[in-house]
Structure formats: structure tokens, C-alpha cells
Scaffold this motif. Structure first.
Motif, PDB file in Angstrom:
ATOM      1  N   MET A   1       0.850  -1.182   0.000  1.00 21.68           N
ATOM      2  CA  MET A   1       0.000   0.000   0.000  1.00 21.68           C
ATOM      3  C   MET A   1       0.896   1.246   0.000  1.00 21.68           C
ATOM      4  SD  MET A   1      -3.106   0.879   2.639  1.00 21.68           S
ATOM      5  CE  MET A   1      -3.645  -0.842   2.588  1.00 21.68           C
ATOM      6  N   LYS A   2       0.768   2.068  -1.032  1.00 17.28           N
ATOM      7  CA  LYS A   2       1.648   3.214  -1.193  1.00 17.28           C
ATOM      8  C   LYS A   2       0.861   4.517  -1.085  1.00 17.28           C
ATOM      9  CE  LYS A   2       4.787   0.556  -4.124  1.00 17.28           C
ATOM     10  NZ  LYS A   2       5.414   0.427  -5.465  1.00 17.28           N
ATOM     11  N   LEU A   3       1.608   5.585  -0.753  1.00 21.42           N
ATOM     12  CA  LEU A   3       0.962   6.864  -0.478  1.00 21.42           C
ATOM     13  C   LEU A   3       0.196   7.377  -1.686  1.00 21.42           C
ATOM     14  CD1 LEU A   3       0.512   9.133   1.546  1.00 21.42           C
ATOM     15  CD2 LEU A   3       2.639  10.185   0.740  1.00 21.42           C
ATOM     16  N   HIS A   4       0.787   7.273  -2.891  1.00 13.19           N
ATOM     17  CA  HIS A   4       0.107   7.815  -4.077  1.00 13.19           C
ATOM     18  C   HIS A   4      -1.180   7.040  -4.372  1.00 13.19           C
ATOM     19  CE1 HIS A   4       2.111   4.443  -6.130  1.00 13.19           C
ATOM     20  NE2 HIS A   4       1.251   4.634  -7.128  1.00 13.19           N
ATOM     21  N   GLN A   5      -1.233   5.777  -3.959  1.00 15.45           N
ATOM     22  CA  GLN A   5      -2.453   4.992  -4.141  1.00 15.45           C
ATOM     23  C   GLN A   5      -3.559   5.477  -3.203  1.00 15.45           C
ATOM     24  OE1 GLN A   5      -0.865   1.121  -3.320  1.00 15.45           O
ATOM     25  NE2 GLN A   5      -0.071   0.828  -5.403  1.00 15.45           N
ATOM     26  N   LEU A   6      -3.179   5.777  -1.960  1.00 15.29           N
ATOM     27  CA  LEU A   6      -4.160   6.309  -1.006  1.00 15.29           C
ATOM     28  C   LEU A   6      -4.646   7.683  -1.440  1.00 15.29           C
ATOM     29  CD1 LEU A   6      -2.557   5.247   2.401  1.00 15.29           C
ATOM     30  CD2 LEU A   6      -4.231   4.023   1.007  1.00 15.29           C
ATOM     31  N   GLU A   7      -3.737   8.492  -1.973  1.00 11.80           N
ATOM     32  CA  GLU A   7      -4.133   9.812  -2.472  1.00 11.80           C
ATOM     33  C   GLU A   7      -5.127   9.677  -3.623  1.00 11.80           C
ATOM     34  OE1 GLU A   7      -0.117  12.442  -1.491  1.00 11.80           O
ATOM     35  OE2 GLU A   7      -0.286  11.363  -3.390  1.00 11.80           O
ATOM     36  N   ALA A   8      -4.909   8.702  -4.506  1.00 14.10           N
ATOM     37  CA  ALA A   8      -5.829   8.475  -5.615  1.00 14.10           C
ATOM     38  C   ALA A   8      -7.187   8.016  -5.109  1.00 14.10           C
ATOM     39  CB  ALA A   8      -5.243   7.442  -6.580  1.00 14.10           C
ATOM     40  N   THR A  33      -6.023   5.746 -12.640  1.00 14.73           N
ATOM     41  CA  THR A  33      -6.594   4.409 -12.829  1.00 14.73           C
ATOM     42  C   THR A  33      -5.579   3.337 -12.470  1.00 14.73           C
ATOM     43  OG1 THR A  33      -8.050   5.193 -14.590  1.00 14.73           O
ATOM     44  CG2 THR A  33      -7.598   2.836 -14.518  1.00 14.73           C
ATOM     45  N   ARG A  34      -4.334   3.522 -12.892  1.00 11.77           N
ATOM     46  CA  ARG A  34      -3.277   2.545 -12.594  1.00 11.77           C
ATOM     47  C   ARG A  34      -3.043   2.430 -11.089  1.00 11.77           C
ATOM     48  NH1 ARG A  34      -0.080   4.272 -15.956  1.00 11.77           N
ATOM     49  NH2 ARG A  34       1.188   5.690 -14.681  1.00 11.77           N
ATOM     50  N   ALA A  35      -3.024   3.575 -10.393  1.00 11.49           N
ATOM     51  CA  ALA A  35      -2.802   3.546  -8.941  1.00 11.49           C
ATOM     52  C   ALA A  35      -3.919   2.785  -8.225  1.00 11.49           C
ATOM     53  CB  ALA A  35      -2.713   4.976  -8.408  1.00 11.49           C
ATOM     54  N   LEU A  36      -5.152   2.998  -8.658  1.00  8.19           N
ATOM     55  CA  LEU A  36      -6.282   2.318  -8.023  1.00  8.19           C
ATOM     56  C   LEU A  36      -6.276   0.822  -8.326  1.00  8.19           C
ATOM     57  CD1 LEU A  36      -9.068   4.973  -8.722  1.00  8.19           C
ATOM     58  CD2 LEU A  36      -7.975   4.485  -6.531  1.00  8.19           C
ATOM     59  N   ARG A  37      -5.931   0.455  -9.548  1.00  7.45           N
ATOM     60  CA  ARG A  37      -5.869  -0.967  -9.898  1.00  7.45           C
ATOM     61  C   ARG A  37      -4.743  -1.657  -9.130  1.00  7.45           C
ATOM     62  NH1 ARG A  37      -9.468  -2.126 -13.644  1.00  7.45           N
ATOM     63  NH2 ARG A  37     -10.067  -0.587 -15.238  1.00  7.45           N
ATOM     64  N   GLU A  38      -3.622  -0.966  -8.979  1.00  7.94           N
ATOM     65  CA  GLU A  38      -2.513  -1.531  -8.210  1.00  7.94           C
ATOM     66  C   GLU A  38      -2.915  -1.743  -6.754  1.00  7.94           C
ATOM     67  OE1 GLU A  38       0.538   1.327  -8.738  1.00  7.94           O
ATOM     68  OE2 GLU A  38       1.213   0.552 -10.700  1.00  7.94           O
ATOM     69  N   LEU A  39      -3.693  -0.802  -6.215  1.00  9.75           N
ATOM     70  CA  LEU A  39      -4.145  -0.916  -4.834  1.00  9.75           C
ATOM     71  C   LEU A  39      -5.087  -2.108  -4.676  1.00  9.75           C
ATOM     72  CD1 LEU A  39      -4.125   0.297  -1.990  1.00  9.75           C
ATOM     73  CD2 LEU A  39      -5.946   1.843  -2.703  1.00  9.75           C
ATOM     74  N   GLU A  43      -4.249  -5.500  -2.408  1.00 11.63           N
ATOM     75  CA  GLU A  43      -5.124  -5.917  -1.312  1.00 11.63           C
ATOM     76  C   GLU A  43      -5.968  -7.147  -1.674  1.00 11.63           C
ATOM     77  OE1 GLU A  43      -4.824  -4.637   1.678  1.00 11.63           O
ATOM     78  OE2 GLU A  43      -3.232  -3.420   0.763  1.00 11.63           O
ATOM     79  N   ARG A  44      -5.980  -7.483  -2.971  1.00 12.35           N
ATOM     80  CA  ARG A  44      -6.766  -8.627  -3.474  1.00 12.35           C
ATOM     81  C   ARG A  44      -8.234  -8.515  -3.068  1.00 12.35           C
ATOM     82  NH1 ARG A  44      -3.207 -13.672  -1.574  1.00 12.35           N
ATOM     83  NH2 ARG A  44      -3.065 -12.341   0.272  1.00 12.35           N
ATOM     84  N   LEU A  45      -8.749  -7.271  -3.197  1.00  6.94           N
ATOM     85  CA  LEU A  45     -10.146  -6.983  -2.880  1.00  6.94           C
ATOM     86  C   LEU A  45     -10.691  -5.950  -3.854  1.00  6.94           C
ATOM     87  CD1 LEU A  45      -9.942  -6.565   1.018  1.00  6.94           C
ATOM     88  CD2 LEU A  45     -11.129  -8.414  -0.183  1.00  6.94           C
ATOM     89  N   PRO A  46     -11.950  -6.053  -4.233  1.00  2.41           N
ATOM     90  CA  PRO A  46     -12.560  -4.982  -5.043  1.00  2.41           C
ATOM     91  C   PRO A  46     -12.854  -3.779  -4.158  1.00  2.41           C
ATOM     92  CG  PRO A  46     -14.202  -6.643  -4.507  1.00  2.41           C
ATOM     93  CD  PRO A  46     -12.892  -7.160  -3.968  1.00  2.41           C
ATOM     94  N   LEU A  47     -12.406  -2.628  -4.559  1.00  6.41           N
ATOM     95  CA  LEU A  47     -12.564  -1.418  -3.755  1.00  6.41           C
ATOM     96  C   LEU A  47     -13.539  -0.426  -4.370  1.00  6.41           C
ATOM     97  CD1 LEU A  47      -8.792  -0.810  -2.887  1.00  6.41           C
ATOM     98  CD2 LEU A  47     -10.501  -2.014  -1.505  1.00  6.41           C
ATOM     99  N   LEU A  48     -13.613  -0.407  -5.696  1.00  5.62           N
ATOM    100  CA  LEU A  48     -14.458   0.561  -6.378  1.00  5.62           C
ATOM    101  C   LEU A  48     -15.447  -0.131  -7.309  1.00  5.62           C
ATOM    102  CD1 LEU A  48     -11.325   1.899  -6.268  1.00  5.62           C
ATOM    103  CD2 LEU A  48     -12.595   3.826  -7.157  1.00  5.62           C
ATOM    104  N   ILE A  49     -16.571   0.537  -7.512  1.00  5.37           N
ATOM    105  CA  ILE A  49     -17.552   0.112  -8.499  1.00  5.37           C
ATOM    106  C   ILE A  49     -17.582   1.197  -9.561  1.00  5.37           C
ATOM    107  CG2 ILE A  49     -19.952  -0.485  -8.946  1.00  5.37           C
ATOM    108  CD1 ILE A  49     -20.167  -1.201  -5.946  1.00  5.37           C
ATOM    109  N   ALA A  59     -17.924  -2.207   0.171  1.00  6.79           N
ATOM    110  CA  ALA A  59     -17.767  -2.177   1.629  1.00  6.79           C
ATOM    111  C   ALA A  59     -16.290  -2.160   2.004  1.00  6.79           C
ATOM    112  CB  ALA A  59     -18.470  -3.381   2.254  1.00  6.79           C
ATOM    113  N   HIS A  60     -15.473  -2.939   1.270  1.00 11.68           N
ATOM    114  CA  HIS A  60     -14.023  -2.936   1.532  1.00 11.68           C
ATOM    115  C   HIS A  60     -13.426  -1.568   1.242  1.00 11.68           C
ATOM    116  CE1 HIS A  60     -15.061  -7.150   0.235  1.00 11.68           C
ATOM    117  NE2 HIS A  60     -14.527  -7.387   1.426  1.00 11.68           N
TER     118      HIS A  60
END
Length: 317
Positions: A1-8, A33-39, A43-49, A59-60
Motif C-alpha cells: 500500500m503506497k501513499l500515491h495509491q491512497l491519495e488516488a 486508474t493505474r494507482a487504483l488498480r494496483e491498490l 489488497e486482493r479486494l474490489p474497492l471501487l464500483i 464495503a471494503h
């Protein structure tokens, strides 16, 4: 988990779209988009719809978003403190303040703070805890001056007590139940109260259940601001429960009437409410010190108006 991913992640939540997040961060849509997909992959979880009209969170994703906001806000506080040590005082401070403190000690405390740290951008919120708790939870509010209700919030937040205050059931002057002597006489009235979602049952027990009274919860209006609460009491003839001191200070003085009920309501504690395990910034510590200095000065005063204030308050510090 990286800072730029959390910022995205946070920017996407705030803007509601990848395009908006890219604009806010000064990046390309492909980079966000790349940062969110990497995140999501890490985490091996769907985060966005993702949908044509924008994005929502699973929920995750909602759980991670709360922690991401905390991380980014804490880093902002750290940056501000380091800049201050370098001799460059900048940054912001967001404080929630319970209404009766606003009406009594806040203005003087803010004046002291502004003289001490004039370059800090200060933002004040009406600190009813139902409003303050979500902001504290996500880290955008530094602390609140308020009363932490017992309940699940006790595990999430810490409270350093500074004084106790008496509270009363109140109605407007001239209310048909102004001479009521028991909470049981008020069960057929409408009520307006303020409470955080996880403290509702504790508040109802404090006001009614432990006194053998049962109220139809549909009679209770939950107000999210003191202005709404005041309007409901004065113009809709509702009962409320508030710090007794409000009946002595403008604009409530002479307009709200504390009822002399047989039921006893123990004094409540007011304190500095923070997230557990969080660290207050230097600016936050300075604001608390200014507020405490003002309260102590008024507690020692022999002025008539100060003596009246401390008839219902007891200093703990």
C-alpha cells in the motif's frame, strides 16, 4: 500500500470520478486508474464500483477510505509541525466546539490563540458530537471540545475531562408543561435531541428508562445543529435536554426554562475529545492551552456573571 495509491483513492471519493481525481491531483486519468488498480491488486479486494456516471465504493473500499483519510490528514499535521520547527508557521486547525462553550469562553480563547499562532488557518465547527464524531473519525477534525457519550464511541475516541456541568430538561418559557415535576409528565410531548448514532440507547436510558419511563421514539426529533434545536423548542413547543448553563446566557437566557424534576440527572463531563492513539499537533495543543487559561481565569473571577456561570460548572483541572 503506497501513499500515491491512497491519495488516488481519497481524491476519487472526493470528486466522484477518475477524471475529477486526476484533475485534483494534477495527474493523467491513466495514472490515477493505474494507482487504483494496483491498490486493488495488492489488497486482493474490489474497492471501487465503476460506472459511466461515476464511481462508488464497495464495503471494503469504504473501510480503506476511512483509514486513507486518517493517514493523509496525519501526514499533513506532521508536515505543519515540521514547518513550524523550521520557523515557517503554516497549516490549519479544525476544532469542534460544543455550543455552550461557544457562547461563553470561545471568543476569548480564539483571540489568545490568534495572537500566539497568527499564521494558522483556524476552522471552527459547531461541535455537537453527532456532527463532530464523523469528522474526528476520518481525521479532518483535530479534536472536539465536547461530551463523549458512553457506547461504542468510547473504544474509538478518548476524552480528557476538563470540567463537569449540570444538565436539565428544558422547555420554552410559557410552555404548557413548564410546571412539570416528573419526566413521566412529559412522555406525551414531542422532544428534540442531539446524539450520535451509537449513543442513542444510552441517552434514552439516561433520560427515561432508568427512571421507569418509556417514550415512543417516534416523538423524538434528532437535530444536527443548535439552531434547529432552539427553533423546535421555541416554535414547535418541544422538550429538550441541554446543559443548564444555556438558560443563563444569550441568546437562550430568559427563553429556555429548566424544569425542576424529581428525577436526578448526574453532572456530565466535558473534555477534549480525540481519536484514540492520535497525536495532537502543536497548534492543537496551543489552542487547548488557550481555552483552559480562559476557563481558569473565569473560574477565579468574582464578577457576578462569572459566579453565575460556575453555579452549574465545576472545574477539574
Amino acid at each position: 500500500m503506497k501513499l500515491h495509491q491512497l491519495e488516488a483513492l481519497v481524491a476519487s471519493a472526493d470528486s466522484g470520478s477518475i477524471r475529477g481525481a486526476a484533475r485534483a491531483l494534477g495527474l493523467s486519468q491513466a495514472a490515477v486508474t493505474r494507482a487504483l488498480r494496483e491498490l486493488e491488486a495488492a489488497e486482493r479486494l474490489p474497492l471501487l464500483i465503476r460506472a459511466p456516471e461515476g464511481i462508488t465504493f464497495t464495503a471494503h473500499g469504504k473501510v480503506l477510505l476511512t483509514h486513507a483519510r486518517l493517514v493523509l490528514n496525519q501526514l499533513e499535521h506532521a508536515h505543519s509541525d515540521l514547518e513550524r520547527l523550521r520557523g515557517r508557521v503554516e497549516g490549519r486547525l479544525m476544532v469542534g466546539v460544543t455550543p455552550w462553550i461557544t457562547l461563553t469562553f470561545l471568543a476569548e480563547a480564539v483571540q489568545r490563540f490568534r495572537k500566539r499562532l497568527p499564521d494558522i488557518r483556524l476552522e471552527l465547527f459547531e461541535g455537537l458530537m453527532a456532527v463532530a464524531q464523523p469528522l474526528l473519525r476520518e481525521g479532518s477534525m483535530d479534536f472536539a471540545v465536547g461530551q463523549l457519550q458512553p457506547g461504542a464511541s468510547m473504544q474509538e475516541f478518548a476524552c480528557e475531562p476538563i470540567l463537569t456541568y449540570e444538565s436539565s430538561v428544558m422547555v420554552r418559557e410559557g410552555h404548557r408543561k413548564a410546571r412539570a415535576r416528573s419526566i413521566h409528565e412529559l412522555l406525551d410531548e414531542d422532544w428534540v435531541l442531539n446524539f450520535a448514532p451509537d449513543s442513542e440507547s444510552n441517552l434514552l436510558d439516561y433520560l427515561f428508562t432508568r427512571h421507569g419511563a418509556q417514550i415512543d421514539e417516534r416523538r423524538i426529533v434528532r437535530a444536527q445543529s443548535v439552531a434547529m434545536l432552539q427553533t423546535m423548542v421555541e416554535h414547535a413547543d418541544m422538550c429538550t435536554w441541554s446543559p443548564t448553563i444555556l438558560s443563563h446566557v444569550p441568546p437562550f437566557g430568559g427563553r429556555l426554562r429548566p424544569l425542576a424534576l424529581r428525577e436526578v440527572f448526574e453532572p456530565r463531563q466535558l473534555g477534549i475529545v480525540t481519536r484514540r492513539s492520535s497525536t495532537l499537533s502543536n497548534a492543537a495543543v496551543a489552542f487547548v492551552e488557550c481555552l483552559l487559561d480562559v476557563i481558569r481565569r473565569h473560574a477565579r473571577s468574582a464578577k457576578k456573571e462569572d459566579l453565575a456561570l460556575f453555579e452549574t460548572l465545576e472545574l477539574l483541572i
